[in-house]
Each structure stands twice: as structure tokens, then as C-alpha cells.
Write a protein that holds these residues in place. Sequence first.
Motif, PDB file in Angstrom:
ATOM      1  N   TYR A  60      -4.496   1.765  13.598  1.00  0.00           N
ATOM      2  CA  TYR A  60      -3.522   1.834  14.685  1.00  0.00           C
ATOM      3  C   TYR A  60      -4.203   2.462  15.895  1.00  0.00           C
ATOM      4  CZ  TYR A  60      -2.985   6.828  13.749  1.00  0.00           C
ATOM      5  OH  TYR A  60      -3.208   8.179  13.572  1.00  0.00           O
ATOM      6  N   ASP A  61      -3.513   2.475  17.020  1.00  0.00           N
ATOM      7  CA  ASP A  61      -4.043   3.035  18.255  1.00  0.00           C
ATOM      8  C   ASP A  61      -3.906   4.557  18.200  1.00  0.00           C
ATOM      9  OD1 ASP A  61      -4.768   3.792  20.770  1.00  0.00           O
ATOM     10  OD2 ASP A  61      -3.559   2.298  21.821  1.00  0.00           O
ATOM     11  N   ALA A  98      -3.453   0.171   5.736  1.00  0.00           N
ATOM     12  CA  ALA A  98      -2.205  -0.326   6.320  1.00  0.00           C
ATOM     13  C   ALA A  98      -2.518  -0.745   7.742  1.00  0.00           C
ATOM     14  CB  ALA A  98      -1.136   0.755   6.296  1.00  0.00           C
ATOM     15  N   ASN A  99      -2.222  -1.989   8.057  1.00  0.00           N
ATOM     16  CA  ASN A  99      -2.600  -2.559   9.343  1.00  0.00           C
ATOM     17  C   ASN A  99      -1.445  -2.461  10.339  1.00  0.00           C
ATOM     18  OD1 ASN A  99      -3.693  -3.896  11.465  1.00  0.00           O
ATOM     19  ND2 ASN A  99      -4.189  -5.763  10.351  1.00  0.00           N
ATOM     20  N   LEU A 100      -1.600  -1.548  11.310  1.00  0.00           N
ATOM     21  CA  LEU A 100      -0.608  -1.404  12.375  1.00  0.00           C
ATOM     22  C   LEU A 100      -1.250  -1.639  13.738  1.00  0.00           C
ATOM     23  CD1 LEU A 100       1.245   1.765  11.051  1.00  0.00           C
ATOM     24  CD2 LEU A 100       2.137  -0.555  11.104  1.00  0.00           C
ATOM     25  N   VAL A 110       5.514  -1.917   6.186  1.00  0.00           N
ATOM     26  CA  VAL A 110       4.127  -2.345   6.088  1.00  0.00           C
ATOM     27  C   VAL A 110       3.732  -2.510   4.630  1.00  0.00           C
ATOM     28  CG1 VAL A 110       3.194  -0.005   6.042  1.00  0.00           C
ATOM     29  CG2 VAL A 110       1.790  -1.857   6.891  1.00  0.00           C
ATOM     30  N   THR A 111       2.909  -3.552   4.378  1.00  0.00           N
ATOM     31  CA  THR A 111       2.387  -3.812   3.041  1.00  0.00           C
ATOM     32  C   THR A 111       0.911  -3.426   3.001  1.00  0.00           C
ATOM     33  OG1 THR A 111       3.904  -5.654   2.707  1.00  0.00           O
ATOM     34  CG2 THR A 111       1.977  -5.553   1.273  1.00  0.00           C
ATOM     35  N   LEU A 112       0.542  -2.654   2.014  1.00  0.00           N
ATOM     36  CA  LEU A 112      -0.845  -2.221   1.895  1.00  0.00           C
ATOM     37  C   LEU A 112      -1.750  -3.415   1.610  1.00  0.00           C
ATOM     38  CD1 LEU A 112      -0.546   1.089  -0.194  1.00  0.00           C
ATOM     39  CD2 LEU A 112      -0.613   0.803   2.290  1.00  0.00           C
ATOM     40  N   GLU A 113      -2.935  -3.404   2.210  1.00  0.00           N
ATOM     41  CA  GLU A 113      -3.926  -4.447   1.988  1.00  0.00           C
ATOM     42  C   GLU A 113      -5.195  -3.810   1.442  1.00  0.00           C
ATOM     43  OE1 GLU A 113      -4.150  -7.341   5.301  1.00  0.00           O
ATOM     44  OE2 GLU A 113      -2.598  -6.087   6.260  1.00  0.00           O
ATOM     45  N   TYR A 114      -6.124  -4.691   1.009  1.00  0.00           N
ATOM     46  CA  TYR A 114      -7.343  -4.167   0.412  1.00  0.00           C
ATOM     47  C   TYR A 114      -8.514  -5.082   0.707  1.00  0.00           C
ATOM     48  CZ  TYR A 114      -6.280  -7.593  -3.208  1.00  0.00           C
ATOM     49  OH  TYR A 114      -5.994  -8.763  -3.878  1.00  0.00           O
ATOM     50  N   GLU A 115      -9.727  -4.525   0.534  1.00  0.00           N
ATOM     51  CA  GLU A 115     -10.962  -5.271   0.711  1.00  0.00           C
ATOM     52  C   GLU A 115     -11.949  -4.869  -0.384  1.00  0.00           C
ATOM     53  OE1 GLU A 115     -12.490  -4.417   4.565  1.00  0.00           O
ATOM     54  OE2 GLU A 115     -10.934  -5.524   5.641  1.00  0.00           O
ATOM     55  N   ASN A 116     -13.059  -5.626  -0.469  1.00  0.00           N
ATOM     56  CA  ASN A 116     -14.153  -5.362  -1.411  1.00  0.00           C
ATOM     57  C   ASN A 116     -13.734  -5.522  -2.862  1.00  0.00           C
ATOM     58  OD1 ASN A 116     -15.681  -4.711   0.856  1.00  0.00           O
ATOM     59  ND2 ASN A 116     -15.194  -2.514   0.701  1.00  0.00           N
ATOM     60  N   VAL A 117     -12.871  -6.527  -3.137  1.00  0.00           N
ATOM     61  CA  VAL A 117     -12.442  -6.824  -4.505  1.00  0.00           C
ATOM     62  C   VAL A 117     -12.658  -8.321  -4.754  1.00  0.00           C
ATOM     63  CG1 VAL A 117     -10.543  -6.830  -6.153  1.00  0.00           C
ATOM     64  CG2 VAL A 117     -10.765  -4.964  -4.518  1.00  0.00           C
ATOM     65  N   ASP A 118     -13.246  -8.662  -5.878  1.00  0.00           N
ATOM     66  CA  ASP A 118     -13.470 -10.065  -6.249  1.00  0.00           C
ATOM     67  C   ASP A 118     -12.142 -10.803  -6.344  1.00  0.00           C
ATOM     68  OD1 ASP A 118     -13.910 -12.355  -8.284  1.00  0.00           O
ATOM     69  OD2 ASP A 118     -15.946 -11.713  -7.732  1.00  0.00           O
ATOM     70  N   ASP A 119     -12.145 -12.060  -5.922  1.00  0.00           N
ATOM     71  CA  ASP A 119     -10.901 -12.849  -5.921  1.00  0.00           C
ATOM     72  C   ASP A 119     -10.313 -13.012  -7.303  1.00  0.00           C
ATOM     73  OD1 ASP A 119     -11.179 -13.128  -3.220  1.00  0.00           O
ATOM     74  OD2 ASP A 119     -12.127 -15.111  -3.323  1.00  0.00           O
ATOM     75  N   LYS A 120     -11.137 -12.903  -8.330  1.00  0.00           N
ATOM     76  CA  LYS A 120     -10.651 -13.107  -9.696  1.00  0.00           C
ATOM     77  C   LYS A 120      -9.979 -11.863 -10.257  1.00  0.00           C
ATOM     78  CE  LYS A 120     -14.054 -16.656 -10.794  1.00  0.00           C
ATOM     79  NZ  LYS A 120     -14.578 -16.748  -9.409  1.00  0.00           N
ATOM     80  N   VAL A 121      -9.958 -10.771  -9.506  1.00  0.00           N
ATOM     81  CA  VAL A 121      -9.334  -9.517  -9.944  1.00  0.00           C
ATOM     82  C   VAL A 121      -7.997  -9.364  -9.228  1.00  0.00           C
ATOM     83  CG1 VAL A 121      -9.519  -7.013 -10.050  1.00  0.00           C
ATOM     84  CG2 VAL A 121     -11.553  -8.429 -10.412  1.00  0.00           C
ATOM     85  N   ASN A 122      -6.964  -9.122  -9.991  1.00  0.00           N
ATOM     86  CA  ASN A 122      -5.624  -8.919  -9.438  1.00  0.00           C
ATOM     87  C   ASN A 122      -5.442  -7.428  -9.116  1.00  0.00           C
ATOM     88  OD1 ASN A 122      -2.903  -9.636  -8.721  1.00  0.00           O
ATOM     89  ND2 ASN A 122      -2.267  -8.619 -10.620  1.00  0.00           N
ATOM     90  N   VAL A 123      -4.930  -7.162  -7.902  1.00  0.00           N
ATOM     91  CA  VAL A 123      -4.772  -5.773  -7.436  1.00  0.00           C
ATOM     92  C   VAL A 123      -3.299  -5.483  -7.182  1.00  0.00           C
ATOM     93  CG1 VAL A 123      -5.336  -4.103  -5.646  1.00  0.00           C
ATOM     94  CG2 VAL A 123      -7.059  -5.751  -6.379  1.00  0.00           C
ATOM     95  N   THR A 124      -2.802  -4.378  -7.728  1.00  0.00           N
ATOM     96  CA  THR A 124      -1.458  -3.878  -7.410  1.00  0.00           C
ATOM     97  C   THR A 124      -1.559  -2.379  -7.145  1.00  0.00           C
ATOM     98  OG1 THR A 124      -0.987  -3.522  -9.771  1.00  0.00           O
ATOM     99  CG2 THR A 124      -0.236  -5.607  -8.783  1.00  0.00           C
ATOM    100  N   SER A 129       3.516  -1.019  -2.971  1.00  0.00           N
ATOM    101  CA  SER A 129       2.605  -1.477  -1.926  1.00  0.00           C
ATOM    102  C   SER A 129       3.290  -1.565  -0.572  1.00  0.00           C
ATOM    103  CB  SER A 129       2.029  -2.851  -2.301  1.00  0.00           C
ATOM    104  OG  SER A 129       3.077  -3.818  -2.393  1.00  0.00           O
ATOM    105  N   ARG A 130       4.613  -1.326  -0.527  1.00  0.00           N
ATOM    106  CA  ARG A 130       5.356  -1.471   0.727  1.00  0.00           C
ATOM    107  C   ARG A 130       5.959  -0.125   1.133  1.00  0.00           C
ATOM    108  NH1 ARG A 130       6.468  -6.695   2.112  1.00  0.00           N
ATOM    109  NH2 ARG A 130       8.444  -6.208   3.126  1.00  0.00           N
ATOM    110  N   TYR A 131       5.782   0.219   2.401  1.00  0.00           N
ATOM    111  CA  TYR A 131       6.231   1.519   2.883  1.00  0.00           C
ATOM    112  C   TYR A 131       6.909   1.365   4.246  1.00  0.00           C
ATOM    113  CZ  TYR A 131       3.308   3.545  -0.749  1.00  0.00           C
ATOM    114  OH  TYR A 131       2.759   3.893  -1.957  1.00  0.00           O
TER     115      TYR A 131
END
Length: 421
Positions: A60-61, A98-100, A110-124, A129-131
Amino acid sequence: MDRFMNNRWFMRIIALLLALMLYMSVYIQEQKEQSDGSLTLPLFDDSTEILEDIPVEVLYDQERFVVTGVPQSVDVRLEGPTSKVKTIIALRNIKVYANLENKSEGNYLVTLEYENVDDKVNVTFEPTSRYEVALHEKVTQEFAIKVDYNESLVTEGYTVENLVPEPTIVSITGAKEEVERTAIVRAYIDLQDVIDDVTLESSVTVHDKDGQPLNVEVEPANISVGVSIISPNKVVPLNFIEEGTLQGIYIKNIEMVPDKVTVYGPKNVIDSITKDDVIDIPIDLNSITKDEEIIIPIKLPEGATKIDPVEVKVAIDVEEEVTETFIDIPIVSEGLGEGLALSFSDLENGALDITVTGRKSSIENISNSNIKVTIDVANLPVGDFEVPVEVSILNEEGIEPVDISLEIPIENVKVNISGIE
């Protein structure tokens, strides 16, 4: 063994076997992922792992806003191929955010997002995940610091004289609503067992009027506090003591500034000082030749820790010694019997010259009329006698002058007592 290791054909065979094993590992894994799960080698099963306390980054700013409602961290559940899940667990490089970005002031879901995880892995995310979050206008204000301490912890008999925070002002930055609620900005210091001046470090806390802490940033977050401690004390008078002798001069006046000091120390030492106690200030008269002002250090009383001030200024006024001779002071006889007459055998005019030496101010107030020379002839019959001479001096105010000495030409006079015809 070294012979085999040095044989290049042996090494080529070993490399080929390792390549075949790696190929089979990848092939079997891919076949498993594409099949209905009939391949059940434990090494390539799906697995579930939980990464705890993964920090949540908020985009965010930051120059304009303060964000609330986003958790500092979450637990991340990973489900997928064991090898890929284990890799994520080992590297722990998953990024949760969280992308604002490009959002204005207001409330958002807002829904939490993630990076650096293989597409074959499910993330919760746990617990969710929502705030509901909010972007608040960011403001900065300056506030004065109040220093607090527990008075009951101050050593008995000691008093806190002064508390000086450095700096005295801090900047409070946060959501406008939070900053506007700021009522108390304080630094707490622990003065237990503190009996001397000291500088202490303290963190700064911010509270609303009800004493509840506020979610704001403080700059600086830590300050230093200069503490002045007054120990038990009493005021004690000063008393000067003359040591040595003066040559050819007299002390006209001595003035000490100050004429009393404050003595500090443990309670038992201060309690032992009575109202009659004084601190002596020795003045060396041998070194005094004229009017002068000297600085004398004050000796610290036994058991005391400090005195204030530590020295005294002594102004000394002196006056010169003078000698004056008073001429023809008549001798007065006292107690002469009735019918008798007195004459002096060795003094034609019955008078003496009296020389007076002493301080100038004393002699200036003496004249011939102030000097009385007498002889006591009470109960003396007719005849010749030698009688002691007595001299007394009173100044114009009828007071005997101080610091004078007399020089009398004779100690006794010869007199003749005769009958009156």
C-alpha cells in the motif's frame, strides 16, 4: 579401490547409472500425478504440512496511509506432492501478502495472496484468507514527554529533584483517528536503589485518556532521562577560625559568602547533625598583609557524601597599626586621707606621657580627656612612698578600646604625704 576410481570407463558406468536413477525418479513421479493413484510408493505420496507464523506483507502507499485489520502473520497449510511440499518447508521462502496498491482511504475486504509456491501445491491460510481491512489517513504530530516513576521505590530520605528527558519532544505517527486520541506520552524509569545523579534509558509509550495503548509509531522510540537525586540533608552554619598571627595590621572585618552550607549524606549521618553543629573554616593570618578576598575549600564532614557549595569566599578587611603619644596626662590620687597633702617627689608637674599602640580605628577615638592616670594612696600616713601607677582609657562612647597596648614611662611614682598646717 583407487584403481577403479582412476579407470575412466568405471566412472562413465557410474555416471550412467546415476542418470538412469534420476530419470526413473522423475518418470515415476509424473506417472503418479497423471494416474488414478495406483502407484503407491511412499516416497512420492501427497503430503500436508503447516508453516506457522509466516509474516504477512501489505502492499500500500505507506507515505499516505496507515493500514489496520491485516494480521502480522498467518499459518500456511501446504498440500501436494511430498517432494515439492518438503522443498517449500525447507526453504521457507513463501511470500504472503495483502495487495492494497492503488487503493484510497477506506474499508476493504482483502484476500491474502502468495508467491514462490509450485503450482502443484495447494495453499490455504489459517484461520482465514479474507480480512476486513482499512486504510487510514497517515498523520504525524509532536508531543511532549512525561516522565513517570514509582515514588514508593525511591530510597527512604532521598528526593527526586529533577527529571530531564532527552529529547523532550517525540513525533507520533499513525492513523489520524489514533493520533487524535493521544492523551499520554510517557517514559517510565525505575529509581529503586538510585541514590546519585544518573542518566537512564527508557522506551516511550503512547496511551489514550483511559490509559489504553495506541497503535502508533514513536520517533525516537527510546529516550534518555537525566535524574537529579537529593539525598537527606541539613543546612549547617559556617564558623571561621583564625590561625597564625598578623604582623603590623589588624582585622577590621571578615565576611564569608555564604555563611552556611547544605550537607548531604546517608540518613543516619544527617540525623546526627544537631542545631549547635558548625563547620569550621580556618583562615591563615600569617599570609594576610592587606585587604583581600580568598577562596577556601570546605572540608566534607565525616560520613557526608556532598556539600553545597564546596567552597566559601572570604573577604578580609584590615587596618594598620599606629602609635600615638598623649602628652602630660595628670596623675590623680585616690583615697588621700583628710588633713593630708600629696606631692610628687620626682615629677615636677605631676603628669605622665602615655604612648598607645594599636588599631587605627581605636586610637582615632582617644584624646587626653579619655585617659585616666591614677595612684591609690588610701590609708597611707604621712611620709614618703612609692606607689604603682594605673592607667585606664575609655573612648568617646565610654567604651574601652580594643586591640591597644600602653607604654607608661614609669611603673611607680614617688610621693610625699604631709599634714596640712
